[in-house]
Design an enzyme around this catalytic site. Structure first.
Site, short mmCIF file in Angstrom:
data_model
loop_
_atom_site.label_atom_id
_atom_site.label_comp_id
_atom_site.label_asym_id
_atom_site.label_seq_id
_atom_site.Cartn_x
_atom_site.Cartn_y
_atom_site.Cartn_z
N TYR A 157 0.83 -1.20 0.00
CA TYR A 157 0.00 0.00 0.00
C TYR A 157 0.87 1.25 0.00
O TYR A 157 0.66 2.17 -0.80
CB TYR A 157 -0.92 -0.02 1.22
CG TYR A 157 -1.74 1.23 1.42
CD1 TYR A 157 -2.89 1.45 0.68
CD2 TYR A 157 -1.36 2.20 2.35
CE1 TYR A 157 -3.65 2.59 0.85
CE2 TYR A 157 -2.12 3.34 2.53
CZ TYR A 157 -3.26 3.54 1.79
OH TYR A 157 -4.00 4.67 1.98
N LYS A 161 1.35 4.17 -2.78
CA LYS A 161 1.04 5.57 -2.49
C LYS A 161 2.25 6.48 -2.69
O LYS A 161 2.10 7.65 -3.08
CB LYS A 161 0.49 5.71 -1.08
CG LYS A 161 -0.93 5.16 -0.91
CD LYS A 161 -1.94 5.84 -1.82
CE LYS A 161 -3.37 5.44 -1.49
NZ LYS A 161 -4.34 6.07 -2.42
#
Length: 249
Positions: A157, A161
């Protein structure tokens, strides 16, 4: 700008995405809500837009797939005749150490968080460049460009990002000559439906760590997006606006 602005928000029938859509509709934008599979939630979300200044429609598309992302943008332009704002909001969170992650986990998180932003942005730029105007907002994550908290728990994740932030900065430079501004909003601990069970367990402890003394709300993030796509931010591009209550400044 003449006419009613049109905003497309990915992953926007719940949580932060829906709050962004509502705020932009209050600002007078026509809004395209995007979702992948839950038709019932999409229809429920549309009811929350009744009475607002802007109109809202829902378009089903899995933006982690290139063809679907292009179709979302094309259908939105066909419906409203223009595209002024794109908010790349979709992006699931996965708590899983790297060593325990399958190939499918890795691809799913990177495609949903990073590839989706690329696919939608590429399609949107074809429209915005012709108009020589537009705003793109990418939703990042807490301090991801510095020292993200919990990176060891959710590496895919945070890697995705971090890529979203680099995409933001790259596009801000390349698209400025077309009068297209590209910025990012990086939320901190936000109370949403998606992470309610996990976050409720830690809510009090996290609130004590935050200088402002509370977790954020989806509306807090929506206000930041509203500012960045407005003329109040007409000289702002390539920025990362942190909405985290002062956490890890």
């Amino acid at each position: 700008m003449e006419g009613q602005r049109v905003a497309v928000i990915t992953g926007s029938t719940k949580g932060i995405g829906k709050a962004i859509g509502r705020r932009l509709a209050q600002d007078g934008c026509d809004v395209v809500l995007n979702y992948r599979s839950d038709d019932e939630s999409a229809q429920a979300a549309l009811r929350d837009f009744d009475g607002l200044s802007g109109k809202a429609v829902a378009i089903k598309a899995n933006v982690a797939v290139s063809d679907d992302a292009s179709r979302l943008i094309e259908t939105s332009v066909d419906r409203f005749g223009r595209l002024d704002i794109l908010v790349n909001n979709v992006g699931p969170f996965l708590i899983r150490p790297l060593v325990e992650m399958s190939d499918e986990d890795w691809r799913s998180i990177l495609d949903s968080n990073l590839s989706s932003a690329f696919y939608c942005t590429r399609a949107a730029l074809r429209v915005m460049r012709d108009r020589r105007s537009g705003n793109i907002i990418n939703i990042g994550a807490l301090n991801v460009e510095h020292s993200p908290v919990g990176v060891f728990e959710a590496p895919a994740y945070y890697i995705a990002k971090a890529g979203v932030i680099m995409l933001t900065r790259t596009l801000a430079q390349s698209e400025a000559r077309f009068n297209i501004r590209v910025n990012a909003v990086s939320p901190g601990f936000i109370e949403t439906e998606a992470y309610r069970d996990y976050r409720d367990e830690h809510k009090e402890a996290w609130a004590r760590m935050i200088p402002l003394g509370r977790l954020g709300t989806p509306d807090d993030v929506a206000e930041a997006v509203s500012f960045l796509v407005s003329d109040r931010a007409r000289y702002v591009t390539g920025a990362v606006l942190h909405v985290h209550g002062g956490l890890w400044v």
